[in-house]
Enzyme design. Structure first.
Site, PDB file in Angstrom:
ATOM      1  N   TYR A 135      74.236  22.022  34.218  1.00 28.94           N
ATOM      2  CA  TYR A 135      74.532  23.160  34.860  1.00 28.94           C
ATOM      3  C   TYR A 135      75.594  23.863  33.839  1.00 28.94           C
ATOM      4  N   ARG A 310     101.167  -9.238  48.578  1.00 29.69           N
ATOM      5  CA  ARG A 310     102.277  -9.183  47.879  1.00 29.69           C
ATOM      6  C   ARG A 310     103.648  -9.589  48.580  1.00 29.69           C
ATOM      7  N   GLU A 424      84.419  22.246  39.041  1.00 29.78           N
ATOM      8  CA  GLU A 424      84.048  23.153  40.416  1.00 29.78           C
ATOM      9  C   GLU A 424      85.069  24.122  40.865  1.00 29.78           C
TER      10      GLU A 424
HETATM   11  C1  LIG Z   1      83.599  13.071  41.824  1.00 33.87           C
HETATM   12  C2  LIG Z   1      82.261  13.698  41.756  1.00 33.87           C
HETATM   13  C3  LIG Z   1      82.091  14.653  42.939  1.00 33.87           C
HETATM   14  C4  LIG Z   1      80.639  14.327  43.589  1.00 33.87           C
HETATM   15  C5  LIG Z   1      80.191  15.556  44.201  1.00 33.87           C
HETATM   16  C6  LIG Z   1      78.808  15.281  44.477  1.00 33.87           C
HETATM   17  C7  LIG Z   1      77.749  15.975  44.182  1.00 33.87           C
HETATM   18  C8  LIG Z   1      77.761  17.002  43.060  1.00 33.87           C
HETATM   19  C9  LIG Z   1      77.365  16.472  41.494  1.00 33.87           C
HETATM   20  C10 LIG Z   1      77.807  16.776  40.660  1.00 33.87           C
HETATM   21  C11 LIG Z   1      79.275  17.162  40.497  1.00 33.87           C
HETATM   22  C12 LIG Z   1      79.901  16.393  39.394  1.00 33.87           C
HETATM   23  C13 LIG Z   1      80.687  16.747  38.833  1.00 33.87           C
HETATM   24  C14 LIG Z   1      81.097  18.184  38.682  1.00 33.87           C
HETATM   25  C15 LIG Z   1      80.690  18.672  37.302  1.00 33.87           C
HETATM   26  C16 LIG Z   1      81.380  20.086  37.141  1.00 33.87           C
HETATM   27  C17 LIG Z   1      80.863  21.120  37.220  1.00 33.87           C
HETATM   28  C18 LIG Z   1      81.569  22.498  37.149  1.00 33.87           C
HETATM   29  O1  LIG Z   1      82.657  22.568  37.041  1.00 33.87           O
HETATM   30  S1  LIG Z   1      80.522  23.980  37.250  1.00 33.87           S
HETATM   31  C19 LIG Z   1      81.434  25.065  36.959  1.00 33.87           C
HETATM   32  C20 LIG Z   1      82.485  25.312  38.177  1.00 33.87           C
HETATM   33  N1  LIG Z   1      83.123  26.650  37.791  1.00 33.87           N
HETATM   34  C21 LIG Z   1      83.995  27.200  38.795  1.00 33.87           C
HETATM   35  O2  LIG Z   1      84.135  26.683  39.629  1.00 33.87           O
HETATM   36  C22 LIG Z   1      84.501  28.763  38.357  1.00 33.87           C
HETATM   37  C23 LIG Z   1      85.488  29.032  39.398  1.00 33.87           C
HETATM   38  N2  LIG Z   1      85.532  30.701  39.300  1.00 33.87           N
HETATM   39  C24 LIG Z   1      84.768  31.317  40.467  1.00 33.87           C
HETATM   40  O3  LIG Z   1      84.221  30.455  41.241  1.00 33.87           O
HETATM   41  C25 LIG Z   1      84.902  32.733  40.363  1.00 33.87           C
HETATM   42  O4  LIG Z   1      85.104  33.201  39.150  1.00 33.87           O
HETATM   43  C26 LIG Z   1      85.958  33.550  41.331  1.00 33.87           C
HETATM   44  C27 LIG Z   1      87.395  32.760  40.961  1.00 33.87           C
HETATM   45  C28 LIG Z   1      85.228  32.818  42.741  1.00 33.87           C
HETATM   46  C29 LIG Z   1      86.265  34.702  41.081  1.00 33.87           C
HETATM   47  O5  LIG Z   1      84.926  35.456  41.058  1.00 33.87           O
HETATM   48  P1  LIG Z   1      84.521  36.892  41.068  1.00 33.87           P
HETATM   49  O6  LIG Z   1      83.175  37.204  41.180  1.00 33.87           O
HETATM   50  O7  LIG Z   1      85.642  37.478  39.949  1.00 33.87           O
HETATM   51  O8  LIG Z   1      85.088  37.545  42.434  1.00 33.87           O
HETATM   52  P2  LIG Z   1      86.492  37.996  42.939  1.00 33.87           P
HETATM   53  O9  LIG Z   1      87.630  37.177  42.960  1.00 33.87           O
HETATM   54  O10 LIG Z   1      86.428  39.442  42.262  1.00 33.87           O
HETATM   55  O11 LIG Z   1      86.189  38.136  44.519  1.00 33.87           O
HETATM   56  C30 LIG Z   1      85.068  39.253  44.734  1.00 33.87           C
HETATM   57  C31 LIG Z   1      84.695  38.795  46.243  1.00 33.87           C
HETATM   58  O12 LIG Z   1      83.746  37.798  46.154  1.00 33.87           O
HETATM   59  C32 LIG Z   1      84.053  36.897  47.031  1.00 33.87           C
HETATM   60  N3  LIG Z   1      83.516  35.456  46.394  1.00 33.87           N
HETATM   61  C33 LIG Z   1      83.861  34.938  45.384  1.00 33.87           C
HETATM   62  N4  LIG Z   1      83.324  33.913  45.200  1.00 33.87           N
HETATM   63  C34 LIG Z   1      82.535  33.476  46.433  1.00 33.87           C
HETATM   64  C35 LIG Z   1      81.534  32.743  46.785  1.00 33.87           C
HETATM   65  N5  LIG Z   1      81.340  31.547  45.960  1.00 33.87           N
HETATM   66  N6  LIG Z   1      80.700  32.720  47.860  1.00 33.87           N
HETATM   67  C36 LIG Z   1      81.118  33.892  48.593  1.00 33.87           C
HETATM   68  N7  LIG Z   1      82.172  34.873  48.162  1.00 33.87           N
HETATM   69  C37 LIG Z   1      82.632  34.817  47.164  1.00 33.87           C
HETATM   70  C38 LIG Z   1      85.519  36.936  47.121  1.00 33.87           C
HETATM   71  O13 LIG Z   1      86.239  36.233  48.436  1.00 33.87           O
HETATM   72  C39 LIG Z   1      85.832  38.276  47.276  1.00 33.87           C
HETATM   73  O14 LIG Z   1      85.414  38.916  48.528  1.00 33.87           O
HETATM   74  P3  LIG Z   1      86.201  40.097  49.144  1.00 33.87           P
HETATM   75  O15 LIG Z   1      85.792  41.327  48.223  1.00 33.87           O
HETATM   76  O16 LIG Z   1      87.733  39.671  48.994  1.00 33.87           O
HETATM   77  O17 LIG Z   1      85.511  40.392  50.498  1.00 33.87           O
HETATM   78  C1  LIG Z   2      85.390  16.701  33.596  1.00 31.85           C
HETATM   79  C2  LIG Z   2      84.706  17.767  33.661  1.00 31.85           C
HETATM   80  C3  LIG Z   2      83.730  18.363  33.778  1.00 31.85           C
HETATM   81  C4  LIG Z   2      82.910  19.729  34.077  1.00 31.85           C
HETATM   82  N1  LIG Z   2      81.421  19.640  34.146  1.00 31.85           N
HETATM   83  C5  LIG Z   2      81.411  21.058  34.217  1.00 31.85           C
HETATM   84  C6  LIG Z   2      79.712  21.262  34.331  1.00 31.85           C
HETATM   85  O1  LIG Z   2      78.947  20.376  34.252  1.00 31.85           O
HETATM   86  N2  LIG Z   2      78.982  22.604  34.202  1.00 31.85           N
HETATM   87  C7  LIG Z   2      80.024  23.557  33.998  1.00 31.85           C
HETATM   88  O2  LIG Z   2      79.637  24.859  33.881  1.00 31.85           O
HETATM   89  N3  LIG Z   2      81.600  23.625  33.891  1.00 31.85           N
HETATM   90  C8  LIG Z   2      81.887  22.165  33.876  1.00 31.85           C
HETATM   91  N4  LIG Z   2      83.335  21.910  33.729  1.00 31.85           N
HETATM   92  C9  LIG Z   2      84.242  22.982  33.462  1.00 31.85           C
HETATM   93  C10 LIG Z   2      84.974  23.454  34.711  1.00 31.85           C
HETATM   94  O3  LIG Z   2      84.268  23.915  35.668  1.00 31.85           O
HETATM   95  C11 LIG Z   2      86.390  24.359  34.349  1.00 31.85           C
HETATM   96  O4  LIG Z   2      87.314  23.555  33.379  1.00 31.85           O
HETATM   97  C12 LIG Z   2      87.058  24.843  35.443  1.00 31.85           C
HETATM   98  O5  LIG Z   2      86.330  25.523  36.074  1.00 31.85           O
HETATM   99  C13 LIG Z   2      88.336  25.411  35.140  1.00 31.85           C
HETATM  100  O6  LIG Z   2      88.346  26.696  34.430  1.00 31.85           O
HETATM  101  P1  LIG Z   2      88.981  26.602  32.962  1.00 31.85           P
HETATM  102  O7  LIG Z   2      88.719  25.292  32.141  1.00 31.85           O
HETATM  103  O8  LIG Z   2      88.858  27.902  32.393  1.00 31.85           O
HETATM  104  O9  LIG Z   2      90.636  26.600  33.431  1.00 31.85           O
HETATM  105  P2  LIG Z   2      91.453  27.890  33.248  1.00 31.85           P
HETATM  106  O10 LIG Z   2      91.136  28.978  34.225  1.00 31.85           O
HETATM  107  O11 LIG Z   2      91.722  28.240  31.897  1.00 31.85           O
HETATM  108  O12 LIG Z   2      92.939  27.265  33.693  1.00 31.85           O
HETATM  109  C14 LIG Z   2      94.164  27.255  33.122  1.00 31.85           C
HETATM  110  C15 LIG Z   2      95.385  27.325  33.964  1.00 31.85           C
HETATM  111  O13 LIG Z   2      95.339  28.756  34.315  1.00 31.85           O
HETATM  112  C16 LIG Z   2      95.585  29.038  35.502  1.00 31.85           C
HETATM  113  N5  LIG Z   2      94.801  30.258  36.059  1.00 31.85           N
HETATM  114  C17 LIG Z   2      93.750  30.833  35.655  1.00 31.85           C
HETATM  115  N6  LIG Z   2      93.339  31.897  36.093  1.00 31.85           N
HETATM  116  C18 LIG Z   2      94.170  32.309  36.956  1.00 31.85           C
HETATM  117  C19 LIG Z   2      94.619  33.356  37.798  1.00 31.85           C
HETATM  118  N7  LIG Z   2      93.720  34.491  38.026  1.00 31.85           N
HETATM  119  N8  LIG Z   2      95.799  33.146  38.541  1.00 31.85           N
HETATM  120  C20 LIG Z   2      96.435  32.023  38.428  1.00 31.85           C
HETATM  121  N9  LIG Z   2      96.283  31.169  37.589  1.00 31.85           N
HETATM  122  C21 LIG Z   2      95.325  31.161  36.795  1.00 31.85           C
HETATM  123  C22 LIG Z   2      94.578  27.751  36.135  1.00 31.85           C
HETATM  124  O14 LIG Z   2      95.256  27.586  37.681  1.00 31.85           O
HETATM  125  C23 LIG Z   2      95.435  26.761  35.136  1.00 31.85           C
HETATM  126  O15 LIG Z   2      96.590  26.225  35.395  1.00 31.85           O
HETATM  127  C24 LIG Z   2      83.872  20.584  33.853  1.00 31.85           C
HETATM  128  C25 LIG Z   2      85.066  20.256  33.518  1.00 31.85           C
HETATM  129  C26 LIG Z   2      86.032  19.137  33.320  1.00 31.85           C
HETATM  130  C27 LIG Z   2      87.112  18.737  33.278  1.00 31.85           C
END
Ligand SMILES: CCCCC/C=C\C/C=C\C/C=C\CC/C=C/C(=O)SCCNC(=O)CCNC(=O)[C@H](O)C(C)(C)COP(=O)(O)OP(=O)(O)OC[C@H]1O[C@@H](n2cnc3c(N)ncnc32)[C@H](O)[C@@H]1OP(=O)(O)O
Ligand SMILES: Cc1cc2nc3c(=O)[nH]c(=O)nc-3n(C[C@H](O)[C@H](O)[C@H](O)COP(=O)(O)OP(=O)(O)OC[C@H]3O[C@@H](n4cnc5c(N)ncnc54)[C@H](O)[C@@H]3O)c2cc1C
Length: 627
Positions: A135, A310, A424
Site C-alpha cells: 500500500y 519476584r 495508519e
Molecule cells: C500491529 C499491527 C497492526 C495489525 C492490524 C491488522 C491488520 C492490518 C494489516 C497491516 C497493517 C500493518 C501495519 C500498518 C502499516 C501502515 C500503513 C500505513 O501507515 S498506510 C498510510 C496511513 N496514512 C494515514 O493514516 C494518513 C492520515 N491522514 C489522513 O487520513 C487524512 O489526511 C486526514 C488527516 C483525515 C485529512 O484528510 P483530508 O482529506 O485533508 O480531510 P479534512 O481533514 O479536510 O476533512 C474533510 C472531511 O472529511 C472527513 N474525513 C476525513 N477522513 C475521513 C475518512 N477516513 N472517512 C470519512 N470521513 C473522513 C472529515 O471528518 C471532514 O469531514 P467534515 O467536513 O468535518 O464533515
Molecule cells: C513502521 C511504519 C510502517 C509504515 N507503513 C506504511 C505503509 O505500509 N504504507 C504507507 O503508505 N505508509 C506507511 N507508513 C507511513 C505512516 O503512515 C506515516 O508515517 C504516518 O501517517 C505519519 O505521517 P508523517 O510521517 O507524515 O508524520 P507527520 O505528519 O510529519 O508528523 C510529524 C509531527 O507533526 C504533527 N502534525 C502533523 N500534522 C499536524 C496538524 N495538522 N496539526 C498538529 N500537528 C500535526 C504530528 O502530530 C507529529 O507530531 C508507515 C510508517 C511507519 C513508522
C-alpha cells in the site's frame, strides 16, 4: 525445577472459571478452539522459532522472515487452512512481514475501492499470492497530509493510459511495508491529472517488479529505507522507497469504485463522499484497536506473572520476602493496564461491529454513519495504541532490571509495537479529526439536528450553546485542549462499551464479577488520573473523589487473588509470549541463568578483542610518573 508450576498457589486463589473467561477473551468457543489449534501448530513447529531474532544481522534476519512467510504459506496450503485459520497462523507466527501489507492493506484496498471487474481480475492473483502487493501512499514529504501527496497520474487519451511520475524528491514513496524488496505490485496513491486539471488523490494498481526475475520494471527505482528502531523488531519488514519515472499503466488500473475516468478522459465522481478513497485506512484502524488488546495483554501477562514470582524485601524472621505484586504501588501501575487490555478487547469487538455496519450501509448508499465511523476508528486507534505503547514500557519497568533483557520479551514487543502510534495515522492528527467531529456536532446543536450514537451525550450541552459562539474560530489556538477533549470522548466510548459488555449474558462462575471489578478499575483509575478536571468543573466534590480513590484501592485487593488467572485467560503459549519472565510455570531464575550462557558473547571465555584492545591496557608500561 522443570515440571514444577511455581505459580500453582496463585492459580488456586482464582475465584472464577478461567476456562469460561478464555471464551470471553477469545470471543466465542469457536474462536478459542481455532486459537488453541493454530497456536499449538505454530508453537510445535521449530521452523517458527523466534528466540534468535534479536541476534541476527539484518540481511539474515530478513531472509529468515522470507523463509518463515514461505513456509507458513506452504503449511496453509498443505493443511487447506481457511482464511480465518491462515490469519490466525500469521498472528501466532508473530513476525512483521510483507504479508501483513499484502493481506492487510493491498487486498482490502482492491476490495474496497476496486470495481467488480477489477476485483475479478486482481483478487484471484492476490489470494493465490501470484502477485504480492503493498500500500504505497506515504511519501518522503507527506504522510499525514494525504491531500498534499505529490506523485502524479496523468491521463494520456492517445494511449488510454495513466503516466505515473515522481516529480520531486519529496514525492518519492517512502515507508510502505513490503515495498523495499518483495512486492511485485502496489496500490499507489497519486494526484489524478486530466487535461491539466488536478482531481486530487486516487488509487492506482502499479506493477513494480518483473514476475520473471523480480527486477524493477523500466522507470521504477525501488529499495529499502534502512534499519529501524530496535534489534529484530520491525526490521523483519522491508519498508521501502519508490520513485516513478513516467511509468505507463492502462486506464483500467485506476481503482474506480469511487470515481471513474472514461475512455474520453471524462472524470466522473460517483455521488459518494470522496473520503471513501481513505477506506482502507479506516479498515486497518479498526483492526489495530483489536490488535492493541493483544499487544497490551501480552505485556501485562508477562509483568503479572513475573510480579507474582519476584520477591523483594519484607522478610519476617527469615521467612520469604514479599511478592512484589502485593505492593500497592505495583498494583496501581499493573492492574489498570490489565483492565485496559480487557477494555480494549471489548471496544475492539464493538468497533468491528460498527465498521461492518457502516460497510453494509455504504452498499445501500447510506453514508449517514460514515462520519461517526471515521471519528471512532481514528480516535480509538489513537487512544488504544498510545495506551498500549506506554503500557508495554510500563510493564518493562514493572519487571525491574530483568525487564530490560531481550529474554523478557518486552524490549522487542515495545520496539515492534510503538510505530502503531504513527502508522495508519499519527495519533495527534487522528485526534484532531475527532476534535473536528466533536466541534461540528456542537455547532449543529440548536439547529434541530440531535446528536446520536457515540455523541448522543452532547445533546445535553445545548444550554452551553446559547452564546452561539463561533466554534470555528480558535480551533487551531485551542487544538491542544481539543485533543484532550477528543481523548475524553474516546475514553467515554471505551467505558460505555465495557459497561454494555457487562449487560450481556456472560456465562461462567465468577466471570462477570471479575469483569465488573476490571471495569471499575478502568474507569476509577481514569477518574483518579483526571480528578483535577472533575474537581475543577465541580463534577466531583473532594469527598467523592476520595471515595472513588478508596474504591479503586479496594478493587485492587479484589483483583489481586485473581490476577494470575486473569492473564492465564489470555491463553498465550510460552512460544507466543517468548518471555522467560512470563513463563506459564514461573520457573524464571533457572531459565534466565540458562539463557545467559547461550548468548554468542559467551561462546568464548576470553572475548574477541581482548588481545588487541584489553591486554595492552592491562600490561601497559606507564611512561608517565604515577599520579
Ligand atoms: C500491529 C499491527 C497492526 C495489525 C492490524 C491488522 C491488520 C492490518 C494489516 C497491516 C497493517 C500493518 C501495519 C500498518 C502499516 C501502515 C500503513 C500505513 O501507515 S498506510 C498510510 C496511513 N496514512 C494515514 O493514516 C494518513 C492520515 N491522514 C489522513 O487520513 C487524512 O489526511 C486526514 C488527516 C483525515 C485529512 O484528510 P483530508 O482529506 O485533508 O480531510 P479534512 O481533514 O479536510 O476533512 C474533510 C472531511 O472529511 C472527513 N474525513 C476525513 N477522513 C475521513 C475518512 N477516513 N472517512 C470519512 N470521513 C473522513 C472529515 O471528518 C471532514 O469531514 P467534515 O467536513 O468535518 O464533515
Ligand atoms: C513502521 C511504519 C510502517 C509504515 N507503513 C506504511 C505503509 O505500509 N504504507 C504507507 O503508505 N505508509 C506507511 N507508513 C507511513 C505512516 O503512515 C506515516 O508515517 C504516518 O501517517 C505519519 O505521517 P508523517 O510521517 O507524515 O508524520 P507527520 O505528519 O510529519 O508528523 C510529524 C509531527 O507533526 C504533527 N502534525 C502533523 N500534522 C499536524 C496538524 N495538522 N496539526 C498538529 N500537528 C500535526 C504530528 O502530530 C507529529 O507530531 C508507515 C510508517 C511507519 C513508522
Amino acid at each position: 525445577m522443570e515440571g514444577v508450576d511455581h505459580l500453582a498457589d496463585e492459580r488456586k486463589k482464582a475465584e472464577f472459571n478461567v476456562e469460561a473467561m478464555k471464551i470471553v477473551w477469545a470471543g466465542s468457543q469457536h474462536n478459542l478452539e481455532v486459537s488453541n489449534r493454530i497456536s499449538k501448530l505454530v508453537a510445535d513447529d521449530p521452523a517458527f522459532r523466534k528466540d534468535d531474532r534479536t541476534m541476527l544481522p539484518r540481511k539474515e534476519l530478513f531472509k529468515n522472515t522470507l523463509r518463515k512467510a514461505a513456509y507458513a504459506w506452504k503449511r496453509i496450503n498443505e493443511l487447506r487452512l481457511s482464511e480465518e485459520e491462515a490469519s490466525k497462523l500469521r498472528f501466532y507466527v508473530d513476525e512483521t512481514a510483507y504479508t501483513d501489507l499484502h493481506w492487510g492493506m493491498f487486498i482490502p484496498a482492491i476490495k474496497g475501492q476496486g470495481t467488480d471487474e477489477q476485483q475479478r481480475k486482481w483478487l484471484p492473483l492476490a489470494y493465490k499470492m501470484q502477485i504480492i502487493g503493498c500500500y504505497a501512499q506515504t511519501e518522503l514529504g507527506h504522510g499525514s497530509n494525504v491531500q498534499g501527496l505529490e506523485t502524479t497520474a496523468t491521463f494520456d487519451p492517445h494511449t488510454d493510459e495513466f503516466v505515473i511520475h515522481s516529480p520531486t524528491l519529496t514525492s518519492s514513496k517512502w515507508w510502505p511495508g513490503g515495498l523495499g524488496k518483495v512486492s511485485t505490485h502496489a496500490v499507489t496513491y497519486a494526484r489524478l491529472i486530466i487535461d491539466g486539471k488536478d482531481h486530487g488523490v486516487h488509487g492506482f494498481i502499479v506493477q513494480l517488479r518483473s514476475l520473471e526475475d523480480h527486477r524493477p520494471l523500466p522507470g521504477i527505482t525501488v529499495g529499502d529505507i534502512g534499519m529501524k528502531f530496535g534489534n529484530g523488531a520491525y526490521n523483519t519488514m522491508d519498508n521501502g522507497v519508490l520513485r516513478f519515472d513516467h511509468v505507463r499503466i492502462p486506464r483500467n488500473q485506476m481503482l474506480m469504485k469511487v470515481s471513474q475516468v472514461t475512455r474520453e478522459g471524462k472524470y466522473k465522481q460517483s455521488d459518494v463522499p470522496r473520503q471513501l478513497v481513505y477506506g482502507t485506512m479506516v479498515y486497518v484502524r479498526q483492526r489495530i484497536v483489536a490488535d492493541a488488546s493483544c499487544y497490551l495483554s501480552r505485556a501485562v501477562c508477562i509483568a503479572t506473572r513475573y510480579s507474582a514470582v519476584r520477591r523483594q524485601f519484607g522478610s519476617q524472621n527469615g521467612g520469604p520476602e514479599t511478592q512484589v505484586i502485593d505492593y500497592k504501588t505495583q498494583q496501581s501501575r499493573l492492574f489498570p493496564l490489565l483492565a485496559s487490555a480487557y477494555a480494549f478487547r471489548f471496544v475492539g469487538e464493538w468497533l468491528e461491529w460498527l465498521y461492518t455496519d457502516v460497510m453494509q450501509r455504504l452498499q445501500a448508499n447510506d453514508f449517514s454513519t460514515l462520519p461517526e465511523a471515521h471519528a471512532c476508528t481514528a480516535g480509538l486507534k489513537s487512544l488504544t495504541t498510545s495506551v498500549t505503547a506506554d503500557g508495554i514500557e510500563e510493564c518493562r519497568k514493572l519487571c525491574g532490571g530483568h525487564g530490560y533483557l531481550c529474554t523478557s520479551g518486552l524490549p522487542e514487543l515495545f520496539a515492534v509495537y510503538v510505530p502503531a502510534c504513527t502508522y495508519e495515522g499519527d495519533n495527534i492528527v487522528l485526534l484532531l479529526q475527532v476534535a473536528r467531529f466533536l466541534m461540528k456536532t456542537v455547532s449543529q446543536i440548536g439547529t434541530g439536528k440531535q446528536p446520536v450514537g457515540t455523541i448522543a451525550y452532547m445533546g445535553r450541552i445545548e444550554h452551553l450553546m446559547q452564546c452561539r459562539c463561533n466554534v470555528q474560530r480558535g480551533f487551531a489556538e485551542l487544538s491542544a485542549d481539543l485533543v484532550e477533549a477528543a481523548v475524553a470522548h474516546c475514553q467515554l466510548i471505551v467505558v460505555s462499551k465495557f459497561i454494555e459488555k457487562l449487560q450481556q449474558d456472560i456465562p461462567g462462575e465468577g466471570v462477570k464479577q471479575q469483569l465488573e471489578a476490571l471495569c471499575g478499575i478502568y474507569y476509577l483509575s481514569l477518574l483518579h488520573k483526571h480528578q483535577g478536571d472533575f474537581l475543577a468543573t465541580s463534577y466531583l466534590t473532594p469527598k467523592q473523589s476520595a471515595l472513588a480513590n478508596d474504591q479503586l484501592r479496594a478493587l485492587y485487593s479484589k483483583v489481586r487473588p485473581n490476577a494470575i488467572a486473569l492473564v492465564d485467560a489470555f491463553n498465550y503459549s510460552d512460544h507466543f509470549l517468548s518471555s522467560i519472565l512470563g513463563r506459564y510455570d514461573g520457573n524464571v531464575y533457572p531459565k534466565l541463568y540458562e539463557a545467559a550462557w547461550k548468548d554468542p558473547l559467551n561462546e568464548s571465555v576470553v572475548p574477541d578483542g581482548y588481545h588487541e584492545y584489553v591486554r595492552p591496557l592491562l600490561k601497559q608500561q606507564l611512561h608517565t610518573a604515577r599520579l
